[in-house]
Write an enzyme that holds these catalytic residues in place. Structure first.
Site, PDB file in Angstrom:
ATOM      1  N   HIS A  86      98.163  83.229  29.551  1.00  0.00           N
ATOM      2  CA  HIS A  86      98.926  82.329  30.424  1.00  0.00           C
ATOM      3  C   HIS A  86     100.324  82.819  30.736  1.00  0.00           C
ATOM      4  O   HIS A  86     101.089  82.102  31.381  1.00  0.00           O
ATOM      5  CB  HIS A  86      99.032  80.941  29.791  1.00  0.00           C
ATOM      6  CG  HIS A  86      97.774  80.144  29.841  1.00  0.00           C
ATOM      7  ND1 HIS A  86      97.384  79.415  30.943  1.00  0.00           N
ATOM      8  CD2 HIS A  86      96.799  79.961  28.922  1.00  0.00           C
ATOM      9  CE1 HIS A  86      96.231  78.816  30.692  1.00  0.00           C
ATOM     10  NE2 HIS A  86      95.853  79.130  29.478  1.00  0.00           N
ATOM     11  N   LYS A 127     108.553  70.041  36.562  1.00  0.00           N
ATOM     12  CA  LYS A 127     107.889  71.006  35.696  1.00  0.00           C
ATOM     13  C   LYS A 127     108.776  71.199  34.455  1.00  0.00           C
ATOM     14  O   LYS A 127     109.910  70.734  34.428  1.00  0.00           O
ATOM     15  CB  LYS A 127     107.661  72.342  36.394  1.00  0.00           C
ATOM     16  CG  LYS A 127     108.877  72.912  37.084  1.00  0.00           C
ATOM     17  CD  LYS A 127     108.546  74.160  37.873  1.00  0.00           C
ATOM     18  CE  LYS A 127     107.806  73.835  39.157  1.00  0.00           C
ATOM     19  NZ  LYS A 127     106.508  74.473  39.254  1.00  0.00           N
ATOM     20  N   ARG A 128     108.251  71.854  33.457  1.00  0.00           N
ATOM     21  CA  ARG A 128     109.047  72.152  32.269  1.00  0.00           C
ATOM     22  C   ARG A 128     110.322  72.885  32.672  1.00  0.00           C
ATOM     23  O   ARG A 128     110.304  73.710  33.580  1.00  0.00           O
ATOM     24  CB  ARG A 128     108.200  73.012  31.326  1.00  0.00           C
ATOM     25  CG  ARG A 128     108.871  73.409  30.038  1.00  0.00           C
ATOM     26  CD  ARG A 128     107.833  73.963  29.083  1.00  0.00           C
ATOM     27  NE  ARG A 128     107.050  75.046  29.675  1.00  0.00           N
ATOM     28  CZ  ARG A 128     107.350  76.339  29.562  1.00  0.00           C
ATOM     29  NH1 ARG A 128     108.412  76.730  28.901  1.00  0.00           N
ATOM     30  NH2 ARG A 128     106.563  77.254  30.103  1.00  0.00           N
ATOM     31  N   LYS A 168     111.591  79.211  35.879  1.00  0.00           N
ATOM     32  CA  LYS A 168     111.169  78.254  36.913  1.00  0.00           C
ATOM     33  C   LYS A 168     112.319  77.941  37.870  1.00  0.00           C
ATOM     34  O   LYS A 168     112.120  77.372  38.919  1.00  0.00           O
ATOM     35  CB  LYS A 168     110.622  76.986  36.259  1.00  0.00           C
ATOM     36  CG  LYS A 168     109.339  77.249  35.458  1.00  0.00           C
ATOM     37  CD  LYS A 168     108.823  75.988  34.791  1.00  0.00           C
ATOM     38  CE  LYS A 168     107.631  76.254  33.882  1.00  0.00           C
ATOM     39  NZ  LYS A 168     106.388  76.577  34.609  1.00  0.00           N
ATOM     40  N   THR A 200     100.239  74.652  38.359  1.00  0.00           N
ATOM     41  CA  THR A 200      99.258  73.697  38.879  1.00  0.00           C
ATOM     42  C   THR A 200      99.948  72.536  39.586  1.00  0.00           C
ATOM     43  O   THR A 200      99.341  71.855  40.402  1.00  0.00           O
ATOM     44  CB  THR A 200      98.342  73.145  37.765  1.00  0.00           C
ATOM     45  OG1 THR A 200      99.149  72.611  36.705  1.00  0.00           O
ATOM     46  CG2 THR A 200      97.433  74.234  37.221  1.00  0.00           C
ATOM     47  N   LYS A 204      98.781  70.189  42.940  1.00  0.00           N
ATOM     48  CA  LYS A 204      98.771  68.720  42.992  1.00  0.00           C
ATOM     49  C   LYS A 204      99.625  68.211  44.153  1.00  0.00           C
ATOM     50  O   LYS A 204      99.229  67.291  44.876  1.00  0.00           O
ATOM     51  CB  LYS A 204      99.300  68.150  41.664  1.00  0.00           C
ATOM     52  CG  LYS A 204      98.451  68.471  40.460  1.00  0.00           C
ATOM     53  CD  LYS A 204      99.216  68.216  39.172  1.00  0.00           C
ATOM     54  CE  LYS A 204      98.515  68.875  37.997  1.00  0.00           C
ATOM     55  NZ  LYS A 204      99.359  68.975  36.801  1.00  0.00           N
TER      56      LYS A 204
END
Length: 818
Positions: free
Chosen positions: A362, A554-555, A560, A662, A666
């Site tokens: 991952h 998101k985290r 990110k 993901t 969504k």
């Protein structure tokens, strides 16, 4: 003998079941002021259907001797389960009517439930989607994990800073789970290994553990959508084998009497205990071994129930999928069990392991590829260390030596043991060497796994490294969370799109239809109005549903790049202060994220966003053109409210760092338009929706690599862009923190003195240009409606059903239950 087809439940029958549980399970006669009691009764009524189907599923598995996948994951981010289960069982409308007859709104009942937040982010949510799809597609599957007493922490903000408090998800019980004491396992730890000579000249290894922990299983049923299958998620809780000392208690040592119990229960107490201390590292290590050992014993027990002592079918009947490196110790545990408990010789045990394990990678981030100290193995799992050394010796002396004879550097690079001041075990290497298949989770990620992360393994094992692009379940992430859009889609799609998501392609025909555009965007607006109410309830901030709802959920991690979004917000704020009539459509930036408790800079980013939001949201000069909200305690349930209302999906990770993502799927599925880099699944989303319906910006993977080779200097970008320079300087002053200059300086320091490791400054200019293009597009309402509709229509590829079918076809080789 054929069984009669069961008639579906009526609303009246369902209401009777609920009343039965209120009266006889809860003894709640006066339940009108107790929605929690109604929630529990509704769940128990649903469970009557669920457990009947589970019994039928288990019987079918036994009768058909179906090959099973055993999914080992340290995380499962399940969220609330009632709405999802009602939809999957086709009971939603029936339950809604029954609950209305009792004087309640079903949606209000949902709010009484707790999230099963047994995960951190994408990894755990992906695992939940995969379990949903495995049951929906009628495959024999068991999920294995840990029954954490406290899931991911509950996040609160105090003076703009993140505060972590315990998540009491099952303080008063969880109606979906059932304890299975008949499947309790005993797990050894510590101790020493004895070598016994045998009569035939061989040796037998005997592990004498210093401690035994009991693993108690809790089963959560996983209901397939419009299918006959209910599978199980089995979560292990740690307990002491003898947890109470009567003598100590009677002598007055009340705390000491419970010490063994407290020590054992610590193992399943918390998801990801802080590992900055040695004690924390050891707890994480034991946590991983505990759940792996329980699961391996359970897998063998299930197999033996059907085949007894005949091991000839084990590899044909069993596949064990390792979700990331956390369950790697399962490999060593199966080796140990086969040799020490069932007298397998080395060759047969090793051959068996290499036939049953598969591994999903991952991440490309070095810090996320787990390594454990050899000294930790030596102390906690001495027998497993012996097996590890033997695997490594065989691997290096046979496979590596055959491919690269005499190459000492290659031996060091591929060894399962990393030499150094402290010897470390490379868990990812053990996964790759053992597994029969290794997959990445998006095409670009899988390509990088082969070319950058494991190039030597790719040469050594041609064909072993492959790709399975992630997906999400449309049952939860559209049908359940966005009911009005779901009903609109039903009017133009013939097939059951929730089970055949590719049939949404038919919606593309209506992308330019003015009536359909209006219906689609009216639903989006209703969802925005609803979210605006939730934002006000949680933060006190009033936001305008007419504004662009720009979402990054998101985290919180530097790769990110929430801080890239943040810098752009500061840029817009400066433009508005310089020119209050600056031409931009009003924008609400919505964040949702938790930072790991020990991650300093991530917490500083949260603090900075909240402090800047305080100033912006109360600045009358900018005429409400800009609002910023950071919603506390981001989780599945909050995501289900944010995603249907999003206009813009921020997917802005540094190219080459996000394995897949993901959330991007969504959001796009619900009609949000992506602004993103060519990273992870963004690449494949862009291929599906087309370049005109996505905003791509930033340096590519190859360009990021070239920067590293040439030598990256963030100061060049800082000096070259006046707006960028101004906003970074702002952070070093006290504009947002009066009297406290430099209070927000951690971000500036990271970007400049810290070298900007995730190339935020290199992408800022192009990001700002893409945002301007997005603003222009949104002002053209017909163009934007077309883009939003096409994003929904073109998401057929990104269902977790397709992901699971890819696993089945290319890796697991399962057959659906009939």
């Amino acid at each position: 003998m054929a069984t009669a087809t069961k008639k579906p439940l009526t609303a009246a029958q369902f209401k009777t079941k609920v009343l039965h549980h209120l009266n006889f399970t809860s003894s709640e006669v006066d339940f009108q002021d107790n929605p929690s009691a109604v929630l529990r009764a509704v769940c128990l009524a649903v469970n009557e259907v669920v457990y009947e189907k589970l019994k039928e599923t288990n019987a079918a598995h036994t009768e058909q001797k179906a090959r099973s996948v055993n999914y080992l994951s340290l995380e499962y981010l399940m969220g609330r389960m009632l709405s999802n289960n009602l939809h999957n069982l086709n009971l939603f409308d029936i339950a809604q009517k029954a609950v209305a007859d009792l004087g309640f709104e079903l949606e209000d009942i949902f709010e009484e439930g707790h999230d099963l937040a047994l995960g951190n982010g994408g990894l755990g949510r992906l695992a939940a989607c995969f379990l949903d799809s495995l049951a929906t597609l009628d495959y024999n599957a068991v999920g294995y994990g840990i029954h954490y007493q406290h899931g991911l922490f509950e996040q609160q903000f105090h003076k703009c800073r993140q505060i972590e408090t315990p998540d009491e998800w099952r303080e008063y019980g969880n109606p979906w789970e059932v304890c299975r004491p008949e499947a309790v396992q005993e797990i050894p730890l510590f101790g020493s290994v004895e070598t016994q000579a045998q009569v035939d000249g061989s040796v037998k290894k005997i592990w004498h553990p210093g401690q035994i922990i009991k693993g108690v299983p809790w089963d959560v049923p996983i209901v397939g959508y419009n299918s006959k299958t209910v599978n199980v998620l089995r979560l292990w809780e740690s307990r002491a084998c003898s947890h109470f000392d009567w003598d100590q208690f009677n002598a007055g040592a009340y705390q000491d009497a419970h010490s063994a119990q407290n020590q054992a229960e610590t193992i399943s107490k918390v998801l990801y205990p802080n590992d900055e201390t040695e004690a924390g590292k050891e707890l994480r290590f034991i946590q991983q071994y505990f759940f792996c050992a329980c699961s391996i014993k359970d897998i063998i027990k299930r197999y033996q129930k059907q085949y007894g002592d005949d091991w000839s079918e084990f590899a044909n009947q069993t596949v064990i999928q390792l979700n990331d490196t956390h369950p790697t110790i399962a490999i060593l545990e199966l080796m140990r069990t086969l040799m020490d408990d069932y007298d397998f010789n080395w060759d047969n045990a090793w051959a068996m392991c290499r036939q049953v394990f598969a591994y999903t990678n991952h991440t490309l981030l070095p810090e996320a590829l787990e390594k454990w100290a050899v000294s930790m193995f030596e102390r906690v799992l001495p027998r497993h260390l012996e097996i590890l050394y033997a695997i490594n010796e065989q691997f290096l002396n046979h496979e590596v030596a055959r491919m690269w004879p005499g190459d000492v550097q290659m031996r060091a690079r591929l060894s399962l043991i990393e030499e150094g001041q402290q010897k470390m075990v490379r868990m990812a290497h053990l996964c790759v060497v053992t597994s029969f298949k290794v997959n990445g989770v998006a095409q670009i990620h899988s390509d990088l796994v082969q070319s950058d992360l494991f190039p030597e393994f790719n040469k050594l094992y041609p064909g072993k490294l492959t790709n399975v692009t992630n997906g999400v379940t449309p049952r939860r992430w559209l049908k359940a969370c966005n009911p009005k859009l779901s009903k609109l889609l039903d009017t133009v799609v013939k097939n059951d799109w929730a089970k055949e998501l590719s049939s949404l392609n038919a919606v593309a025909e209506y992308a330019d239809d003015a009536k359909f555009q209006k219906k689609f965007m009216d639903i989006k607006h209703e969802n925005k109005v609803k979210l605006a109410g939730e934002i006000h309830k949680l933060t006190g901030v009033e936001v305008n549903p007419e504004a662009i709802f720009d979402v990054q959920i998101k985290r919180l991690h530097e790769y990110k790049r929430q801080h890239l979004n943040f810098l752009h917000i500061l840029g817009l704020y400066r433009r508005l202060l310089e020119n209050p009539d600056y031409d931009m459509h009003p924008r609400v930036f919505i964040f949702g994220a938790k930072a790991a408790p020990g991650y300093y800079l991530a917490k500083e980013i949260i603090y900075a966003i909240n402090k800047v939001a305080e100033r912006i949201n109360n600045d009358a000069r900018i005429k409400d053109k800009l609002k910023v909200v950071f919603l506390p305690n981001y989780r599945v349930t909050l995501a289900e409210k944010i995603i249907p209302a999003a206009d813009v999906s921020e997917q802005i990770s540094t190219a080459g760092k996000e394995a897949s993502g993901t959330g991007n799927m969504k959001l796009a599925l619900n009609g949000a338009v992506t602004i993103g880099t060519l990273d992870g699944a963004n690449v494949e989303i862009a291929e599906e929706v087309g370049d005109d319906n996505i905003f791509i910006f930033g340096n590519t993977v190859d360009q990021i690599k070239a920067m590293k080779v040439a030598g990256y200097n963030p100061w060049q970008f800082y000096e070259a862009n006046e707006e960028l320079k101004d906003v970074i300087d702002w952070l070093r002053g006290d504009f947002f923190t009066p009297g406290k200059p430099g209070e927000l300086g951690a971000i500036a320091h990271s970007l400049l003195e810290g070298g900007d490791p995730y190339r935020v400054l290199a992408d800022y200019d192009d990001y700002a240009r893409a945002q301007e293009a997005l603003d222009v597009a949104y002002k053209d309402s017909k163009r934007w409606a077309r883009m939003a509709i096409l994003n929904t229509a073109k998401m057929g590829k990104f269902t977790s059903d397709r992901s699971i079918q890819d696993y089945v076809n290319n890796i697991w080789k399962l057959t659906p239950i009939k």
